[in-house]
Design an enzyme around this catalytic site. Structure first.
Site, PDB file in Angstrom:
ATOM      1  N   HIS A 258       0.885  -1.136  -0.010  1.00 26.65           N
ATOM      2  CA  HIS A 258      -0.230   0.094  -0.015  1.00 26.65           C
ATOM      3  C   HIS A 258       0.887   1.203  -0.118  1.00 26.65           C
ATOM      4  O   HIS A 258       2.000   1.458  -0.420  1.00 26.65           O
ATOM      5  CB  HIS A 258      -1.182  -0.107   1.044  1.00 26.65           C
ATOM      6  N   GLU A 273      -2.317   0.077   7.590  1.00 23.79           N
ATOM      7  CA  GLU A 273      -1.352  -1.037   7.238  1.00 23.79           C
ATOM      8  C   GLU A 273      -0.225  -0.148   6.596  1.00 23.79           C
ATOM      9  O   GLU A 273       0.866  -0.641   6.615  1.00 23.79           O
ATOM     10  CB  GLU A 273      -2.005  -1.889   6.340  1.00 23.79           C
ATOM     11  N   HIS A 326       2.882  -7.268   4.294  1.00 22.74           N
ATOM     12  CA  HIS A 326       1.550  -6.772   4.277  1.00 22.74           C
ATOM     13  C   HIS A 326       1.085  -7.251   5.762  1.00 22.74           C
ATOM     14  O   HIS A 326       1.594  -8.205   6.441  1.00 22.74           O
ATOM     15  CB  HIS A 326       0.485  -7.394   3.382  1.00 22.74           C
ATOM     16  N   GLU A 389       2.018 -11.912   4.982  1.00 27.83           N
ATOM     17  CA  GLU A 389       0.936 -11.212   5.769  1.00 27.83           C
ATOM     18  C   GLU A 389       1.404 -11.606   7.108  1.00 27.83           C
ATOM     19  O   GLU A 389       1.431 -12.559   7.633  1.00 27.83           O
ATOM     20  CB  GLU A 389      -0.361 -12.106   5.540  1.00 27.83           C
TER      21      GLU A 389
END
Ligand SMILES: [Zn+2]
Length: 425
Positions: A258, A273, A326, A389
């Site tokens: 992001h 995030e 992430h 993740e």
């Protein structure tokens, strides 16, 4: 008319000859300016191609001088003892000519100036730079400057740069580091001159002035003298002496998920995030760089970066590994916890397993394993790639860890340990 024609022919012949002479001169000129580099690490692998996937054919040791015959993707093809040739990672050697210029900074003078992979307008665009961006120049060639900006290295047309002329002043207060044990500091700028002090590997020296291939310096003990430019480096050497490992030669791209308008998931406290992935990536970068690895980031600030740009960076740098970072989130009231490692291609399964094992051992939150997933940055990547993740931001337990620098540091250590194993297998 006939005379004119003959005159013209003579002229043509003359021009052809002149052309030939110029070509020959140019060839000699190119041959004459062979650049040399000095090995920085205690041992550096020599390979039969420009990358860690090529076989090791030999090793060179710290202080050895190598002649560059070719440059490709930040690897140098060099000539070493007995005219043997092979490839070494450029970041493990220092270019004496280049390092003398390391501190030259410049400012981009045109909005949207293109940073390219090579010094040609045909070359791939790595980034577009805003007017006013500061870059550091490491080298200049045919009207192009090789620059580093935001952890990215590429070429920019020199006319798009305003080079600050304060370099003289900067040089005078600049530091150098001894790159050999018992580095000689001499009374005068020649190798026959009396040694006034010997400094140890890594000792810092303050430059007083430059004198040809020598620097007049002041040592930590306050002694003034001359040191040869081939026994010092501008980069501070690692306190732990390096041995040749594959990870030291690897180019690793970290991709903080992001950024900019795309904020990603969110903790209950409103931390995005995009902030946590960037902080994590910076911690991983720092840890990886201790191994000598060349680490690039797809963003180093809060910018919007398209997924395509991220995978393009991986391809253009021929990354040995690309890792996207992430943090997860679940919909509604279902709260999950733990880390997951995703790969797309089978080729990346062993890498996924190695890194996931380290995450499982080192992290205080559950491990959900490694598995296949169809995600853009792993699927569209020409290079080995994973997406991690690292916890659920909507889980209070995971989020508490995720935002802490101690957790990010654990992630950094785990990824580094996994990559070390990957490159040494
Ligand atoms: Zn994400």
């Amino acid at each position: 008319m006939r005379r004119e024609l003959r005159k013209k022919n003579r002229m043509t012949l003359f021009l052809i000859n002149l052309g030939l002479i110029l070509v020959v001169c140019a060839a000699f000129y190119v041959m004459g300016k062979n650049e040399t580099v000095t090995v920085n690490s205690i041992a550096v692998n020599v390979r039969n191609g420009p990358g860690v996937s090529y076989d090791i054919t030999s090793q060179v040791s710290r202080g050895q001088t190598l002649t560059i015959v070719e440059e490709r993707n930040d690897w140098y093809k060099v000539k070493y003892s007995d005219d043997k040739t092979g490839w070494v990672a450029s970041w493990l050697v220092s270019n004496s000519k280049t390092s003398a210029n390391t501190n030259i900074t410049a400012t981009v003078n045109t909005e949207g100036s293109k940073l390219r992979k090579a010094n040609s307008t045909e070359s791939d665009i790595l980034a577009e730079l805003a007017k006013g961006t500061t870059v550091s120049i490491s080298k200049e060639e045919n009207g192009w400057s090789k620059v580093t900006v935001n952890d990215q290295t590429g070429w920019i047309n020199t006319t798009l740069l305003d080079i600050s002329d304060s370099t003289e002043d900067e040089t005078t207060s600049q530091k150098l580091y001894a790159s050999q044990d018992e580095t000689n500091i001499r009374e005068e700028a020649n190798i026959d001159s009396t040694v006034v002090e010997k400094v140890s590997y890594g000792a810092s020296l303050t430059i007083l002035k430059t004198d040809g291939e020598w620097y007049q310096v002041q040592t930590e003990a306050g002694q003034t003298g001359y040191v040869a430019n081939w026994v010092v480096s501008f980069a501070k050497p690692d306190s732990e002496k390096q041995t040749a490992t594959s990870i030291a030669e690897a180019t690793i791209i970290l991709d903080p998920g992001h950024g900019g308008e795309d904020v990603g998931a969110e903790t209950q406290n409103g931390t995005y995030e995009k902030e946590v992935t960037l902080a994590t990536a910076k911690a991983v970068k720092k840890e990886l760089e201790k191994t000598g690895a060349n680490v690039l980031m797809t963003r180093s600030g809060d910018q919007t970066v398209s997924l395509k740009k991220r995978t393009d960076l991986s391809a253009s740098n021929q990354a040995d590994v690309f890792i996207s970072l992430h943090y997860d989130s679940t919909e509604g009231t279902n709260v999950a916890s733990g880390t997951t490692t995703y790969y797309y291609y089978n080729r990346d399964k062993s890498l996924a397993k190695l890194i996931n094992t380290e995450l499982e051992d080192d992290l205080p939150i559950p491990n959900r394993g490694y598995e296949y997933n169809d995600l853009y940055v792993t699927r569209e990547n020409t290079q080995p790639a994973l997406l991690l993740e690292l916890g659920y931001l909507n889980s209070d337990n995971d989020a508490k860890y995720a935002v802490s620098s101690s957790y990010q540091q654990k992630v950094a250590k785990a990824i580094t340990a996994g990559l070390k194993k990957y490159f040494n297998q």
